[in-house]
Design a protein around this motif. Structure first.
Motif, mmCIF file in Angstrom:
data_model
loop_
_atom_site.group_PDB
_atom_site.id
_atom_site.type_symbol
_atom_site.label_atom_id
_atom_site.label_comp_id
_atom_site.label_asym_id
_atom_site.label_seq_id
_atom_site.Cartn_x
_atom_site.Cartn_y
_atom_site.Cartn_z
ATOM 1 N N PHE A 139 -22.133 -7.005 -28.243
ATOM 2 C CA PHE A 139 -21.160 -6.979 -27.151
ATOM 3 C C PHE A 139 -20.996 -5.556 -26.604
ATOM 4 N N ALA A 140 -20.882 -4.587 -27.500
ATOM 5 C CA ALA A 140 -20.704 -3.198 -27.071
ATOM 6 C C ALA A 140 -21.905 -2.716 -26.263
ATOM 7 N N LYS A 141 -23.092 -3.125 -26.653
ATOM 8 C CA LYS A 141 -24.290 -2.724 -25.902
ATOM 9 C C LYS A 141 -24.300 -3.348 -24.513
ATOM 10 N N ILE A 142 -23.898 -4.612 -24.431
ATOM 11 C CA ILE A 142 -23.837 -5.280 -23.130
ATOM 12 C C ILE A 142 -22.889 -4.534 -22.198
ATOM 13 N N VAL A 143 -21.710 -4.203 -22.694
ATOM 14 C CA VAL A 143 -20.721 -3.512 -21.870
ATOM 15 C C VAL A 143 -21.248 -2.144 -21.438
ATOM 16 N N SER A 144 -21.885 -1.430 -22.363
ATOM 17 C CA SER A 144 -22.451 -0.129 -22.038
ATOM 18 C C SER A 144 -23.555 -0.245 -20.995
ATOM 19 N N VAL A 154 -16.061 -8.817 -15.046
ATOM 20 C CA VAL A 154 -16.594 -9.472 -16.245
ATOM 21 C C VAL A 154 -15.791 -10.736 -16.504
ATOM 22 N N THR A 155 -16.478 -11.830 -16.795
ATOM 23 C CA THR A 155 -15.820 -13.033 -17.271
ATOM 24 C C THR A 155 -16.277 -13.324 -18.692
ATOM 25 N N LEU A 156 -15.331 -13.725 -19.522
ATOM 26 C CA LEU A 156 -15.634 -14.113 -20.895
ATOM 27 C C LEU A 156 -15.699 -15.633 -21.033
ATOM 28 N N LEU A 170 -9.589 -9.922 -29.169
ATOM 29 C CA LEU A 170 -8.756 -8.761 -28.861
ATOM 30 C C LEU A 170 -9.569 -7.475 -28.891
ATOM 31 N N GLU A 171 -10.426 -7.335 -29.885
ATOM 32 C CA GLU A 171 -11.266 -6.137 -29.985
ATOM 33 C C GLU A 171 -12.166 -6.007 -28.763
ATOM 34 N N ARG A 172 -12.687 -7.124 -28.301
ATOM 35 C CA ARG A 172 -13.569 -7.082 -27.126
ATOM 36 C C ARG A 172 -12.777 -6.700 -25.870
ATOM 37 N N LEU A 176 -13.424 -3.572 -23.256
ATOM 38 C CA LEU A 176 -13.587 -3.733 -21.815
ATOM 39 C C LEU A 176 -12.610 -2.853 -21.051
ATOM 40 N N ARG A 177 -11.361 -2.853 -21.466
ATOM 41 C CA ARG A 177 -10.355 -2.083 -20.755
ATOM 42 C C ARG A 177 -10.513 -0.580 -20.969
ATOM 43 N N ALA A 178 -11.203 -0.197 -22.028
ATOM 44 C CA ALA A 178 -11.465 1.229 -22.268
ATOM 45 C C ALA A 178 -12.688 1.716 -21.500
ATOM 46 N N THR A 179 -13.351 0.814 -20.782
ATOM 47 C CA THR A 179 -14.552 1.145 -20.016
ATOM 48 C C THR A 179 -14.200 1.203 -18.540
ATOM 49 N N PRO A 180 -14.110 2.401 -17.952
ATOM 50 C CA PRO A 180 -13.640 2.523 -16.566
ATOM 51 C C PRO A 180 -14.448 1.716 -15.558
ATOM 52 N N ALA A 181 -15.718 1.482 -15.846
ATOM 53 C CA ALA A 181 -16.563 0.782 -14.877
ATOM 54 C C ALA A 181 -16.258 -0.713 -14.791
ATOM 55 N N ILE A 182 -15.511 -1.258 -15.743
ATOM 56 C CA ILE A 182 -15.176 -2.679 -15.708
ATOM 57 C C ILE A 182 -13.993 -2.874 -14.774
#
Length: 412
Positions: A139-144, A154-156, A170-172, A176-182
């Protein structure tokens, strides 16, 4: 990135070069990018160009730098959407382009392909892939990777599954919210499994979502059981009321999947019951819905659905489909599908590869993707020929909201 130069002024104050972003130099740079690269300049590239011109660079210097770049040498018109002139317009290009290369308007991540329901309109029970939650490292790699492509919505919403059954949800959301590009986070849920969460936990989840849509699978216990093949209507209603109360009525949408034809009076009565459970004004709730269903490319539509529901009419699709532009889908295993809608088992010609083996940028700009965007030259992919999720790409010209808000327009 084409331009990496930075003047001393810009190094000291990165916003100085773009302070007069509507000025003459910025207009020239934007014009050159549009004419030569068929896209808008990235913000940092625009700043670098304007600063360079402030240091004495000429229009010819800027043009020469662009023409000498690897991006330009890929040739104007090489973008796979360039062949659709009604879509490939200056006002739209930036939504599906990053540094001159293709990207979808949004990203769908299936973090779990396990569901509490087994709906008659869903292929959940016939999938053969392993039922699992997505590994957090994947998941982290996808977001990166998505952020490196410029990010966006992004939709989950799972391809088949229930988002609230994701033990790492919650961790995901925090990532996502810590990634400015989302830009936006949303999901579709059946809501029933909200009972797994306390009000405090639901409130924390709510803080990370922009929008959650609840699929309503029947307005009474009989219809719900026929649709979901589960006897959980009372649990669903209780959970739905809690979800609306805790998330807030403005953050929760509803969408009905009817088996029984319903009158406006029946729908209003059901909404009034939900509003009472949630403690909200019924006037703030609405229930758009459907009673016709897609074939997922696998269902035998000659077999009738229960009650008043119907399969969509069979069709033969020939014009390029728009839905892979709206979103691609990363399945819970890490496999990446060209289509965000129907490749539920991850085994068709629409599979692009595995996110563990390549970046999203590499997968999206592969030769296979170019072929999948060329139905006219390469033929219609087998799973797409009769798919009833199909939306012809020419229709996007009639849906301008699809570009800035793809998930809000198409759902997700």
């Amino acid at each position: 990135m084409i331009f990496r130069r930075r003047s001393q002024t810009q190094e000291a104050n990165p916003t100085a070069a773009t302070a007069d972003g509507n000025g003459y130099a910025a207009q020239i740079v934007r014009h050159l990018y549009r004419e030569l690269l068929k896209r808008e300049p990235d913000e940092d590239a625009l700043a670098a160009c304007v600063a360079w011109m402030g240091d004495g660079a000429t229009v010819g210097d800027i043009k020469a730098e662009i023409v000498g770049s690897p991006e330009y040498r890929q040739k104007a018109g090489s973008h796979p959407i360039a062949k659709f002139p009604a879509i490939y317009t200056p006002e739209n290009i930036s939504y599906f382009t990053h540094r001159g290369r293709f990207r979808p308007l949004a990203l769908s991540i299936e973090t779990v392909n396990i569901c509490n329901n087994d709906c008659v309109i869903c292929p959940y029970s016939i999938q053969t892939r392993k039922k699992q939650g997505m590994d957090m490292a994947i998941f982290a790699k996808i977001v990166s990777d998505y952020a490196a492509l410029g990010g966006g919505p992004v939709t989950l919403t799972p391809m088949v599954g229930e988002m609230l059954l994701d033990k790492q949800l919650l961790e995901r959301l925090k990532l996502l919210r810590a990634t400015p590009a989302i830009a936006r986070v949303s999901a579709i849920t059946n809501a029933t499994m909200a009972y797994l969460y306390s009000d405090e936990e639901l409130a924390e989840l709510a803080g990370y979502f922009d929008r959650v849509t609840v699929s309503v699978y029947g307005l009474d216990a009989e219809e719900f059981a026929l649709m979901t093949r589960k006897d959980q209507y009372d649990q669903f209603m209780e959970s739905l009321g809690r979800l609306i109360r805790v998330f807030g009525v403005d953050k929760v949408g509803l969408g009905a999947r009817h088996l029984r034809a319903r009158t406006a009076e029946e729908i209003d009565a059901w909404l009034a019951e939900v509003a009472e459970r949630a403690g909200v004004d019924a006037a703030k709730l609405s229930l758009p819905g459907t009673s016709t269903y897609a074939n997922w490319t696998v269902f035998d539509t000659s077999k009738p659905l229960p009650l008043d529901a119907e399969w969509m009419a069979p069709q033969q699709n020939t014009e390029q489909c728009a839905l892979p532009l709206i979103s691609l889908q990363v399945l819970s295993s890490g496999k990446v599908s060209f289509c965000g809608c129907a490749d539920f088992d991850g085994k068709t010609a629409l599979m692009l590869g595995d996110i563990r083996d390549a970046s999203l940028a590499e997968l999206l700009n592969s030769e296979k993707v170019r072929q999948l965007w060329d139905w006219q030259g390469c033929g219609v992919p087998e799973p797409c020929k009769g798919c009833s999720f199909y939306v012809p790409i020419s229709k996007l010209a009639e849906l301008p909201s699809a570009f800035p808000d793809p998930l809000g327009t198409f759902g997700g």
